[in-house]
Design a protein around this motif. Sequence first.
Motif, PDB file in Angstrom:
ATOM      1  N   GLY A 220      44.801  21.897  20.444  1.00  0.00           N
ATOM      2  CA  GLY A 220      44.296  20.528  20.428  1.00  0.00           C
ATOM      3  C   GLY A 220      43.256  20.268  21.500  1.00  0.00           C
ATOM      4  N   GLY A 221      43.316  21.009  22.598  1.00  0.00           N
ATOM      5  CA  GLY A 221      42.312  20.868  23.649  1.00  0.00           C
ATOM      6  C   GLY A 221      40.936  21.290  23.160  1.00  0.00           C
ATOM      7  N   ALA A 222      40.877  22.371  22.405  1.00  0.00           N
ATOM      8  CA  ALA A 222      39.605  22.833  21.841  1.00  0.00           C
ATOM      9  C   ALA A 222      39.049  21.802  20.860  1.00  0.00           C
ATOM     10  CB  ALA A 222      39.801  24.175  21.145  1.00  0.00           C
ATOM     11  N   ILE A 223      39.939  21.183  20.103  1.00  0.00           N
ATOM     12  CA  ILE A 223      39.527  20.158  19.133  1.00  0.00           C
ATOM     13  C   ILE A 223      39.035  18.908  19.864  1.00  0.00           C
ATOM     14  CG2 ILE A 223      40.371  18.670  17.269  1.00  0.00           C
ATOM     15  CD1 ILE A 223      42.432  21.064  16.767  1.00  0.00           C
ATOM     16  N   ALA A 224      39.695  18.561  20.956  1.00  0.00           N
ATOM     17  CA  ALA A 224      39.286  17.400  21.753  1.00  0.00           C
ATOM     18  C   ALA A 224      37.907  17.615  22.368  1.00  0.00           C
ATOM     19  CB  ALA A 224      40.321  17.135  22.844  1.00  0.00           C
ATOM     20  N   ILE A 225      37.633  18.825  22.846  1.00  0.00           N
ATOM     21  CA  ILE A 225      36.324  19.124  23.439  1.00  0.00           C
ATOM     22  C   ILE A 225      35.226  19.007  22.392  1.00  0.00           C
ATOM     23  CG2 ILE A 225      34.915  20.955  24.475  1.00  0.00           C
ATOM     24  CD1 ILE A 225      37.500  21.911  25.887  1.00  0.00           C
ATOM     25  N   GLU A 266      32.089  38.979  18.270  1.00  0.00           N
ATOM     26  CA  GLU A 266      32.504  37.596  18.059  1.00  0.00           C
ATOM     27  C   GLU A 266      32.316  37.119  16.624  1.00  0.00           C
ATOM     28  OE1 GLU A 266      30.710  33.684  19.827  1.00  0.00           O
ATOM     29  OE2 GLU A 266      32.037  34.589  21.329  1.00  0.00           O
ATOM     30  N   TRP A 267      31.273  37.630  15.943  1.00  0.00           N
ATOM     31  CA  TRP A 267      31.003  37.170  14.582  1.00  0.00           C
ATOM     32  C   TRP A 267      32.089  37.598  13.592  1.00  0.00           C
ATOM     33  CZ3 TRP A 267      30.555  41.283  11.312  1.00  0.00           C
ATOM     34  CH2 TRP A 267      30.091  42.496  11.838  1.00  0.00           C
ATOM     35  N   CYS A 268      32.972  38.491  14.013  1.00  0.00           N
ATOM     36  CA  CYS A 268      34.070  38.910  13.134  1.00  0.00           C
ATOM     37  C   CYS A 268      35.226  37.904  13.136  1.00  0.00           C
ATOM     38  CB  CYS A 268      34.602  40.280  13.574  1.00  0.00           C
ATOM     39  SG  CYS A 268      33.474  41.645  13.223  1.00  0.00           S
ATOM     40  N   TYR A 269      35.189  36.954  14.061  1.00  0.00           N
ATOM     41  CA  TYR A 269      36.263  35.969  14.134  1.00  0.00           C
ATOM     42  C   TYR A 269      35.987  34.815  13.183  1.00  0.00           C
ATOM     43  CZ  TYR A 269      38.157  38.241  18.302  1.00  0.00           C
ATOM     44  OH  TYR A 269      38.726  39.135  19.170  1.00  0.00           O
ATOM     45  N   LYS A 270      36.939  34.521  12.331  1.00  0.00           N
ATOM     46  CA  LYS A 270      36.793  33.407  11.396  1.00  0.00           C
ATOM     47  C   LYS A 270      36.882  32.071  12.121  1.00  0.00           C
ATOM     48  CE  LYS A 270      38.737  31.645   7.051  1.00  0.00           C
ATOM     49  NZ  LYS A 270      39.804  31.832   6.037  1.00  0.00           N
ATOM     50  N   ASN A 271      37.777  31.990  13.103  1.00  0.00           N
ATOM     51  CA  ASN A 271      37.937  30.795  13.932  1.00  0.00           C
ATOM     52  C   ASN A 271      37.517  31.149  15.356  1.00  0.00           C
ATOM     53  OD1 ASN A 271      39.627  29.045  11.933  1.00  0.00           O
ATOM     54  ND2 ASN A 271      40.690  31.013  11.989  1.00  0.00           N
ATOM     55  N   ARG A 272      36.681  30.311  15.966  1.00  0.00           N
ATOM     56  CA  ARG A 272      36.161  30.668  17.293  1.00  0.00           C
ATOM     57  C   ARG A 272      36.521  29.660  18.386  1.00  0.00           C
ATOM     58  NH1 ARG A 272      30.163  32.855  15.311  1.00  0.00           N
ATOM     59  NH2 ARG A 272      30.985  34.222  13.673  1.00  0.00           N
ATOM     60  N   TYR A 273      36.412  28.391  18.083  1.00  0.00           N
ATOM     61  CA  TYR A 273      36.742  27.347  19.059  1.00  0.00           C
ATOM     62  C   TYR A 273      36.126  27.655  20.435  1.00  0.00           C
ATOM     63  CZ  TYR A 273      40.154  25.722  15.597  1.00  0.00           C
ATOM     64  OH  TYR A 273      40.761  25.257  14.452  1.00  0.00           O
ATOM     65  N   LYS A 274      34.824  27.650  20.504  1.00  0.00           N
ATOM     66  CA  LYS A 274      34.095  28.071  21.711  1.00  0.00           C
ATOM     67  C   LYS A 274      34.023  26.924  22.730  1.00  0.00           C
ATOM     68  CE  LYS A 274      30.535  30.709  21.046  1.00  0.00           C
ATOM     69  NZ  LYS A 274      29.238  31.243  20.590  1.00  0.00           N
ATOM     70  N   LYS A 278      30.954  24.549  24.830  1.00  0.00           N
ATOM     71  CA  LYS A 278      30.849  23.131  24.467  1.00  0.00           C
ATOM     72  C   LYS A 278      31.103  22.192  25.633  1.00  0.00           C
ATOM     73  CE  LYS A 278      32.408  24.083  19.735  1.00  0.00           C
ATOM     74  NZ  LYS A 278      33.505  23.904  18.762  1.00  0.00           N
ATOM     75  N   ILE A 279      32.003  22.566  26.535  1.00  0.00           N
ATOM     76  CA  ILE A 279      32.403  21.634  27.593  1.00  0.00           C
ATOM     77  C   ILE A 279      31.261  21.376  28.575  1.00  0.00           C
ATOM     78  CG2 ILE A 279      33.318  23.233  29.345  1.00  0.00           C
ATOM     79  CD1 ILE A 279      35.778  21.263  29.471  1.00  0.00           C
ATOM     80  N   ARG A 280      30.258  22.223  28.571  1.00  0.00           N
ATOM     81  CA  ARG A 280      29.078  21.984  29.421  1.00  0.00           C
ATOM     82  C   ARG A 280      28.347  20.719  28.989  1.00  0.00           C
ATOM     83  NH1 ARG A 280      28.842  27.048  31.851  1.00  0.00           N
ATOM     84  NH2 ARG A 280      29.592  28.750  30.525  1.00  0.00           N
ATOM     85  N   LEU A 307      35.413  24.127  35.921  1.00  0.00           N
ATOM     86  CA  LEU A 307      34.173  24.441  36.631  1.00  0.00           C
ATOM     87  C   LEU A 307      32.944  24.256  35.734  1.00  0.00           C
ATOM     88  CD1 LEU A 307      35.317  27.628  38.593  1.00  0.00           C
ATOM     89  CD2 LEU A 307      34.896  25.337  39.534  1.00  0.00           C
ATOM     90  N   ALA A 308      33.097  24.547  34.443  1.00  0.00           N
ATOM     91  CA  ALA A 308      31.959  24.480  33.518  1.00  0.00           C
ATOM     92  C   ALA A 308      31.708  23.066  32.987  1.00  0.00           C
ATOM     93  CB  ALA A 308      32.192  25.427  32.341  1.00  0.00           C
ATOM     94  N   SER A 309      32.678  22.182  33.127  1.00  0.00           N
ATOM     95  CA  SER A 309      32.552  20.836  32.568  1.00  0.00           C
ATOM     96  C   SER A 309      31.307  20.113  33.090  1.00  0.00           C
ATOM     97  CB  SER A 309      33.806  20.017  32.901  1.00  0.00           C
ATOM     98  OG  SER A 309      33.629  18.656  32.528  1.00  0.00           O
ATOM     99  N   GLY A 310      30.618  19.439  32.168  1.00  0.00           N
ATOM    100  CA  GLY A 310      29.428  18.689  32.541  1.00  0.00           C
ATOM    101  C   GLY A 310      29.727  17.278  33.017  1.00  0.00           C
ATOM    102  N   SER A 311      31.002  16.911  33.081  1.00  0.00           N
ATOM    103  CA  SER A 311      31.385  15.570  33.509  1.00  0.00           C
ATOM    104  C   SER A 311      31.146  15.392  35.010  1.00  0.00           C
ATOM    105  CB  SER A 311      32.858  15.315  33.187  1.00  0.00           C
ATOM    106  OG  SER A 311      33.282  14.077  33.712  1.00  0.00           O
TER     107      SER A 311
END
Length: 344
Positions: A220-225, A266-274, A278-280, A307-311
Amino acid sequence: MPTSIGMYLKRLLYKIRRILLKSTTMVQLQAILMKTPLLYQFSERLPSLCLLIFSFYLGCGIYSIFLDLLILLFTLWTIAVLLYNAQDKLLYFPCEPETSRVYVPRISKISDCESITITSSDGTLIHAFLLKHSHPIERPTVIFYHGNAGNIGYRMENGFHLMSECGVNVLLMEYRGYGLSGGEISEQGIYSDALAAVKYVKNRVDLDSSKVVIMGRSLGGAIAIETATHPECSDIFALILENTFTSLPDIAKRVLNISLIKMVPEWCYKNRYKSLDKIRRVRQPTLFLSGRSDTLIPPTHMDSLYLASGSTKKEMSSFPDGDHNSTWTEPGYFFAVKSFLQSL
């Protein structure tokens, strides 16, 4: 010459097969294939099919590097297709426990609980519970995105404490393919469901559309981001993340811990949730809730996301004894959420 090479390859394939069959991943994959008759029958016939083709060209006295490569590529391609289509079964567990798709439990101490239906962008009907504070219009509304197993009934206790101890309304939604929601599970479909929940809350006249909080635990954290970075969610009041990961390929390499998996592109993964990428782009105030005893997702993933968050306003609250699923039961958890929201 062809016969000796054929015998060598046969012995080599036999050794590789023995190694693969002993791996935990292959045992899990076999269990999944057995639940899908068509895929299982095809996988059962695959070795015989390859052997038949191989025997044919050897019997004809043909020795061709091109044909060797062709058969190898065909075998690898077939295995890749099977693995690609089996990924959803390895990630999403909507039927744990077995009754999760037909029964969503409630708790009696929640007096004001609405069972609602939200329509996603493609028409899929999404089920949710709305827990309302005694003065709902005066309080923020937290939209909770759950993990990869079960349904929202198993998060009702958590939702109740969020409402009562933090003074908020709580919308507990379940993604397509989970609980009483319709549709088939997919990464993009779940993103659509999450966005539909935000739009639903904003359109409620009895809720404050300027104080919508999105909160996600684990998957759910990946979905929230992802939701927080959507153009229609730039005005989100706050983002709360708990025990989530940087990306699915990163966590797959850690959980499976197989050298071969670490070499999969990475392109072999059907689901990635990167999420790390995104959090940047996240600009909303963000609270990170990290259980430092999490043995499923290493806490270092939360550190990297922080650390990567753009907030420009972000806080990290750590709970030394918090594990992956029960960090919310740790002392100080709800105080951290309440204090963060009150500081905005």
